[in-house]
Design an enzyme around this catalytic site. Structure first.
Site, PDB file in Angstrom:
ATOM      1  N   LYS A  20       8.986  -0.686  18.228  1.00 46.59           N
ATOM      2  CA  LYS A  20       8.426  -1.564  17.192  1.00 46.59           C
ATOM      3  C   LYS A  20       9.332  -2.786  17.094  1.00 46.59           C
ATOM      4  CE  LYS A  20       6.967  -1.431  12.303  1.00 46.59           C
ATOM      5  NZ  LYS A  20       6.897  -0.530  11.096  1.00 46.59           N
ATOM      6  N   THR A  41       4.546   4.068  11.821  1.00 45.37           N
ATOM      7  CA  THR A  41       5.035   3.204  12.908  1.00 45.37           C
ATOM      8  C   THR A  41       6.556   3.095  12.926  1.00 45.37           C
ATOM      9  OG1 THR A  41       4.845   1.248  11.495  1.00 45.37           O
ATOM     10  CG2 THR A  41       2.942   1.810  12.887  1.00 45.37           C
ATOM     11  N   TYR A  45       0.872  -1.190   0.000  1.00 41.83           N
ATOM     12  CA  TYR A  45       0.000   0.000   0.000  1.00 41.83           C
ATOM     13  C   TYR A  45       0.897   1.224   0.000  1.00 41.83           C
ATOM     14  CZ  TYR A  45       1.462  -0.088   4.838  1.00 41.83           C
ATOM     15  OH  TYR A  45       2.233  -0.128   5.978  1.00 41.83           O
ATOM     16  N   SER A  95       6.885   7.904   8.174  1.00 42.57           N
ATOM     17  CA  SER A  95       7.676   8.417   9.307  1.00 42.57           C
ATOM     18  C   SER A  95       9.159   8.098   9.224  1.00 42.57           C
ATOM     19  CB  SER A  95       7.119   7.874  10.626  1.00 42.57           C
ATOM     20  OG  SER A  95       7.432   6.509  10.788  1.00 42.57           O
TER      21      SER A  95
HETATM   22  N1  DAS Z   1       6.507   3.524   6.339  1.00 41.88           N
HETATM   23  C1  DAS Z   1       5.813   3.359   7.586  1.00 41.88           C
HETATM   24  C2  DAS Z   1       5.811   4.683   8.352  1.00 41.88           C
HETATM   25  O1  DAS Z   1       5.299   5.680   7.831  1.00 41.88           O
HETATM   26  C3  DAS Z   1       4.397   2.968   7.426  1.00 41.88           C
HETATM   27  C4  DAS Z   1       3.788   2.699   8.775  1.00 41.88           C
HETATM   28  O2  DAS Z   1       3.961   1.575   9.225  1.00 41.88           O
HETATM   29  O3  DAS Z   1       3.197   3.592   9.378  1.00 41.88           O
HETATM   30  O4  DAS Z   1       6.301   4.678   9.468  1.00 41.88           O
END
Ligand code: DAS
Length: 354
Positions: free
Chosen positions: A190, A117, A51, A84
Site C-alpha cells: 500500500k 488494506t 466511515y 486489519s
Molecule cells: N483501517 C483499514 C483496515 O482495516 C481500513 C481499510 O482500509 O481497509 O485495514
C-alpha cells in the site's frame, strides 16, 4: 470406407464433449471475510474517507454483487470482523489454517479473502509463504466503503472472484487484486493511503483484470505456495519480530526495547539501502551477540534493495539483509523463517529465495 465413418464419429464425440464442457458446473469459490474498509460503512455517500471499517457481514457483501453468481458458485465465511491494523500473529495463523483446510477440499476451486488494506500486504505475503497449494488465493480490499459514491469494493470483489475462479490464476502464488490490477502478494504494498490506486508493486503488477478476464504480463520469480519449504499445518506459533525505524538523530533505544520485549529478530527499517547510523551499530552488534538477529531493510517508499556488505560489513557483524522486501514484509519472512532455523546463513538464503 470404415475409416471416414469412424473419424466422423470421433469428431461428433469430441463436439459433444466440448459442448458438455461449456455447460460444466461453474467453479466453487469460498470468500473468507476478515473486515476492513471493504466491509465498511459511512453515514453519507460523500463520506469516502470518514466511515467505520469492519461493519458489513460477508453474506451482505456477496448479496451486494449479484454478478458474482455468473462467475462462480460463491459462499462466504466470516473469519474475523476487524480493521486489519489490529491483525496479530494469531490472526494470521487462524486465517492461514482455514485457507489451508479449504485448499485441500476437492470441492473448492479458489479462495478469496476480503481484508483491510492496512496490513493486507503482510497477510498476502504470509499466505504466499505457507499455503501448500496451486489453487488461486486472492486477497482484496477497498479504499472506500460501500456506502460512498464511486465505491471501489464491488468491482474489486468481482475481480477477485473472477480471478479465483479462473484456471489461469493457478500456480501464480497468492494474488492481490485492487484497482483492476493483478499483483503478487509478495511484491505489492500500500503506497498511497487515500487513492483507489493505492496498491503498487515496485517491479510492476503480474497483470490486469478487465471485465472478469485475466491478462498476464509476467510471472513470480521467487518461491511460493506449493514450492515453499514452509507449511502452515506445521506452524503453531510465530516468533516475535519487531521493526525499528531508521532516521536522522536516531538512537538505539527502540532496538533495545524490542529485544527486551522478546523480539527474536529486529528489522532495521533503514534509510537508503538499509543504512545504519554509526552511533547505533554498537548496540545492534551487542544485540546480535545476545542471539537477536538483525535484518537490514529499507524504508524508501517505492521499493528498496539492500545488498550484503554494501552499507555495513554484514559478514563481520553476522547480520541479514532483506533484499527488496520492505520492513513489514521482512518481518513476516523473518518470523516464518525462524520457525525453521536460527542459523543466520540459512536465514539469508531464505531472504534471497523468498
Ligand atoms: N483501517 C483499514 C483496515 O482495516 C481500513 C481499510 O482500509 O481497509 O485495514
Amino acid at each position: 470406407m470404415f475409416k471416414p465413418f469412424f473419424s466422423r464419429c470421433a469428431l461428433l464425440a469430441a463436439g459433444c464433449l466440448a459442448s458438455l464442457a461449456a455447460f460444466a458446473a461453474p467453479p466453487n469459490v469460498v470468500i473468507l471475510a476478515t473486515g476492513g474498509t471493504i466491509a465498511g460503512a459511512g453515514a453519507e455517500a460523500t463520506n469516502s474517507a470518514t466511515y467505520q471499517a469492519a461493519k458489513v457481514p460477508v453474506d451482505k457483501l456477496i448479496a451486494g454483487v449479484p454478478e458474482l453468481a455468473k462467475v462462480a458458485n460463491v459462499r462466504g465465511e466470516q473469519v474475523f470482523q476487524i480493521a486489519s491494523e489490529s491483525f496479530t500473529n494469531e490472526h494470521l495463523l487462524t486465517l492461514g489454517k482455514r485457507v489451508s483446510a479449504l485448499a485441500k477440499q476437492a470441492d473448492v476451486d479458489g479462495i478469496v479473502i476480503t481484508h483491510g488494506t492496512d496490513t493486507l500486504e503482510e497477510t498476502a505475503y504470509f499466505l504466499n509463504l505457507v499455503i501448500k497449494t496451486d489453487k488461486p488465493i486472492v486477497l482484496v480490499g477497498s479504499m472506500r466503503p460501500g456506502t460512498a459514491m464511486s465505491a471501489d469494493g464491488m468491482l474489486n470483489l468481482y475481480n477477485a472472484v473472477s480471478a479465483a475462479a479462473a484456471g489461469d490464476a493457478r500456480g501464480k502464488g497468492v494474488l492481490v487484486t485492487m484497482n483492476d490490477e493483478l499483483n503478487s502478494g509478495r511484491d505489492v504494498s500500500k503506497m498511497i493511503n487515500i487513492q483507489t490506486a493505492a496498491f503498487k508493486s515496485p517491479w510492476g503488477p503480474l497483470g490486469m483484470i478487465v471485465e472478469g478476464k485475466n491478462y498476464w504480463f509476467r510471472l513470480p520469480a521467487k518461491r511460493h505456495t506449493a514450492n515453499s519449504e514452509f507449511d502452515i499445518d506445521k506452524i503453531e506459533t510465530l516468533p516475535t519480530v519487531g521493526i525499528a525505524y531508521g532516521h536522522g538523530n536516531v538512537a538505539a533505544t527502540a532496538y533495545q526495547a524490542l529485544a527486551a520485549g522478546g523480539a527474536k529478530a529486529i528489522i532495521h527499517a533503514g534509510t537508503g539501502n538499509g543504512s545504519v547510523a554509526r552511533n547505533v551499530v554498537p548496540a545492534l552488534r551487542e544485540l546480535r551477540g545476545q542471539g537477536v538477529h538483525i535484518v537490514r531493510s529499507s524504508h524508501v517508499n517505492a521499493g528498496g534493495f539492500v545488498l550484503r556488505n554494501a552499507e555495513q560489513p554484514d559478514d563481520q557483524y553476522d547480520w541479514v539483509v532483506a533484499h527488496d522486501l520492505n520492513p513489514q514484509k521482512a518481518r513476516i519472512l523473518a518470523s516464518v523463517a525462524l520457525t525453521k532455523t536460527q542459523d543466520s546463513k540459512e536465514l539469508q538464503r531464505i531472504f534471497w529465495e523468498y
